[in-house]
Scaffold this active site. Structure first.
Site, PDB file in Angstrom:
ATOM      1  N   GLU A   1       0.812  -1.424   0.057  1.00 15.42           N
ATOM      2  CA  GLU A   1      -0.078   0.122  -0.096  1.00 15.42           C
ATOM      3  C   GLU A   1       0.874   1.325   0.022  1.00 15.42           C
ATOM      4  OE1 GLU A   1      -3.835   0.241   1.541  1.00 15.42           O
ATOM      5  OE2 GLU A   1      -4.161  -1.759   1.964  1.00 15.42           O
TER       6      GLU A   1
ATOM      7  N   GLU B   1       9.410   4.914   0.940  1.00 16.56           N
ATOM      8  CA  GLU B   1       9.607   6.037   0.071  1.00 16.56           C
ATOM      9  C   GLU B   1       8.814   6.838  -0.520  1.00 16.56           C
ATOM     10  OE1 GLU B   1      12.671   2.992   0.860  1.00 16.56           O
ATOM     11  OE2 GLU B   1      10.664   2.473   0.052  1.00 16.56           O
TER      12      GLU B   1
END
Length: 380
Positions: free
Chosen positions: A364, A368
């Site tokens: 999900e 990053e």
């Protein structure tokens, strides 16, 4: 002092906690080793009315809010990451979008059995070549008289092999970019041309099936289009806001489970005539675990409450997901360290939480990507 929850939320949490301790905890390691999806646990969760926690009672749900759903997800994650993951994918990704974007007829036909627990649902977005740019997809849905023909492959799809319905993202207008993506409801039992091509062996979470699925001239009727053509990406962004709250809750649960295992071991294990919890290094590690978990839990509850209030939760849901996912991995790793050699064995739970926690930083939206979202929200 604990953040004060409404009484119905506390009662539901206690009920689910008792169920988890009595029914899931004793088999949590076993189902991982056997790579077995525990259908009987989800049948029992359906009997408890937990498979449609944030879904309207009009369609078989409990009629609860996002905060209640987060509490239930955390409790499941506290004993089994696999069960928590399949539960979260079923509710946030496979059920909630039908309630948000579906017609009354679609809700009656597809949402009610999901909320009542007749079967689990799945959500198919990621593709083999898409990576973190989930909008870069090759799965195509072409108009064909009074329906659509689907062709393509989806990767890393939770619950696909046990699902009674799948929400599929596909391109209906190849030249329109984000505005060319649409959402379709797939019936894996009856739609010819659909198949599960792979069920992945994974580092962890092996009691939750993760699949590659393919569509080969799979025809579906036009009433399976969710919303209108071209609305699929807007729906995806809205869905992921709630989904990230659920992953934050699941991550907090994983961390809590690892913390409890470490604290119990540290208070019982004796060295040099006293429990190892009395040694500064061990005590400080456990205190840090507790601090991180409390921070992640509060962020998660804030995100859930803002979601329930109808606020834009893009920033806070990403922050909660980022923080809680990293907390789960850090706490689980420290729990293994507290147990020492025992922590590396499958006789104790921390190794399972450690392996399960890593996916929380990937699914999900990677950590990053969460930082990218947060930077944009800050105008950076």
């Amino acid at each position: 002092m604990e953040f004060e929850l409404p009484s119905e939320h506390r009662m539901t949490r206690e009920m689910v906690r008792e169920f988890c301790d009595e029914e899931i905890a004793p088999i949590a390691q076993e189902i991982e080793e056997e790579h077995r999806f525990p259908a009987e646990i989800f049948d029992a969760l359906a009997d408890l009315d937990m498979l449609g926690v944030p879904i309207s009672e009009d369609y078989g749900g409990l009629g609860g809010d996002q905060l209640l759903y987060a509490l239930v997800t955390e409790e499941l994650g506290r004993v089994s990451g696999s069960i928590g993951l399949s539960f979260a994918a079923h509710v946030s990704l496979a059920s909630k979008p039908i309630e948000l974007f579906g017609t009354d007829a679609q809700k009656e036909r597809w949402l009610t059995p999901l909320a009542e627990g007749e079967y689990l649902g799945s959500w198919a977005l990621t593709e083999p070549s898409s990576g973190s740019d989930a909008s870069d997809m090759d799965t195509i849905a072409e108009r064909d008289d009074d329906g659509y023909v689907l062709n393509g492959t989806k990767q890393f799809i939770t619950n696909a092999s046990v699902a009674g319905s799948i929400l599929l993202k596909a391109v209906t207008d190849p030249g329109a970019g984000y505005d060319g993506i649409s959402t379709f409801i797939v019936d894996p039992e009856n739609d010819d041309g659909f198949s599960v091509s792979t069920e992945w062996e994974k580092m962890g979470l092996n009691a939750s099936p993760t699949c590659e699925i393919t569509f080969d001239d799979c025809w579906i009727p036009e009433d399976r289009l969710l919303g209108s053509e071209g609305e699929g990406w807007k729906q995806t962004k809205k869905t992921l806001q709630g989904g990230r709250v659920s992953i934050a809750a699941l991550s907090t649960g994983l961390a809590q489970g690892a913390f409890e295992a470490a604290r119990e071991y540290a208070t019982e294990r004796e060295q040099f005539g006293q429990s190892i919890s009395k040694f500064d290094a061990v005590r400080d590690m456990i205190v840090e675990m507790d601090r991180k978990i409390e921070r992640s839990r509060l962020l998660t509850h804030k995100a859930a409450t803002m979601y329930d209030d109808g606020q834009d939760v893009t920033r806070i849901s990403s922050m909660a997901k980022l923080d809680a996912s990293e907390t789960s991995r850090e706490v689980a790793e420290d729990a293994v360290q507290v147990l020492g050699g025992y922590g590396y064995t499958t006789d104790f739970a921390p190794q399972r939480f450690y392996r399960d926690a890593k996916l929380m930083e990937i699914g999900e939206g990677t950590s990053e990507i969460q930082r990218l979202v947060l930077g944009r929200e800050l105008g950076l």
